[in-house]
Design an enzyme around this catalytic site. Structure first.
Site, PDB file in Angstrom:
ATOM      1  N   CYS A  50       0.877  -1.173   0.000  1.00 15.75           N
ATOM      2  CA  CYS A  50       0.000   0.000   0.000  1.00 15.75           C
ATOM      3  C   CYS A  50       0.914   1.223   0.000  1.00 15.75           C
ATOM      4  CB  CYS A  50      -1.005  -0.004   1.156  1.00 15.75           C
ATOM      5  SG  CYS A  50      -0.327   0.123   2.809  1.00 15.75           S
ATOM      6  N   CYS A 100      -2.156   1.515  -4.250  1.00 21.43           N
ATOM      7  CA  CYS A 100      -0.907   2.223  -4.567  1.00 21.43           C
ATOM      8  C   CYS A 100      -0.821   2.563  -6.047  1.00 21.43           C
ATOM      9  CB  CYS A 100       0.322   1.451  -4.100  1.00 21.43           C
ATOM     10  SG  CYS A 100       0.628  -0.085  -4.940  1.00 21.43           S
ATOM     11  N   CYS A 105       3.417   0.529  -8.153  1.00 27.94           N
ATOM     12  CA  CYS A 105       3.886  -0.848  -8.008  1.00 27.94           C
ATOM     13  C   CYS A 105       4.472  -1.342  -9.327  1.00 27.94           C
ATOM     14  CB  CYS A 105       2.733  -1.758  -7.595  1.00 27.94           C
ATOM     15  SG  CYS A 105       1.976  -1.257  -6.050  1.00 27.94           S
TER      16      CYS A 105
END
Length: 140
Positions: A14, A88, A92
């Protein structure tokens, strides 16, 4: 019990690695009983784990007070079989051959423990579902 080499590896990501990913990693570590390698990280880690999250997890017998937010690295993603993101977005990194899941969960940042409890409970249910998918029996 599986050997360490055959253990599946799961990474929870996250933004701040202070709430959702910490709870998910703690539940998976607790429920998998050593059968899964567990990591968590944040694209922009906070200074500390959310105190309301620590309290909410303590209420279900899981102590995460010693955990610290960790920065997301490409090595962590590369070393994981399953990467579970929690809000996120594009931060990522994506590698071919990895399994990606995106769990839409409310962010507990800035909320009290009463608001964190339902998020915690939803994460526990999702982690139990993940264990079932991985073929690992979690305690009741």
């Amino acid at each position: 019990m599986s050997t360490p080499a055959s253990r599946p590896s799961v990474l929870f990501v996250c933004v701040h690695n202070a709430g959702r990913s910490q709870m998910a990693a703690a539940f998976l570590t607790h429920l998998a009983d050593g059968q899964v390698e567990v990591r968590s990280a944040g694209s922009a880690p906070a200074d500390a784990v959310n105190p309301a999250v620590v309290q909410a997890m303590g209420e279900v017998g899981i102590d995460i007070s010693a955990e610290v937010p960790k920065v997301l690295t490409t090595d962590a993603v590369r070393a994981s079989d399953v990467v579970i993101t929690m809000g996120c977005g594009d931060a990522c990194p994506v590698f071919p051959g990895k399994r990606y899941l995106d769990w839409q969960l409310e962010d507990p940042a800035g909320q009290g423990v009463s608001a964190v409890r339902p998020i915690r409970d939803e994460i526990e249910q999702r982690v139990r579902g993940l264990l079932a998918e991985l073929g690992i029996t979690a305690p009741a």
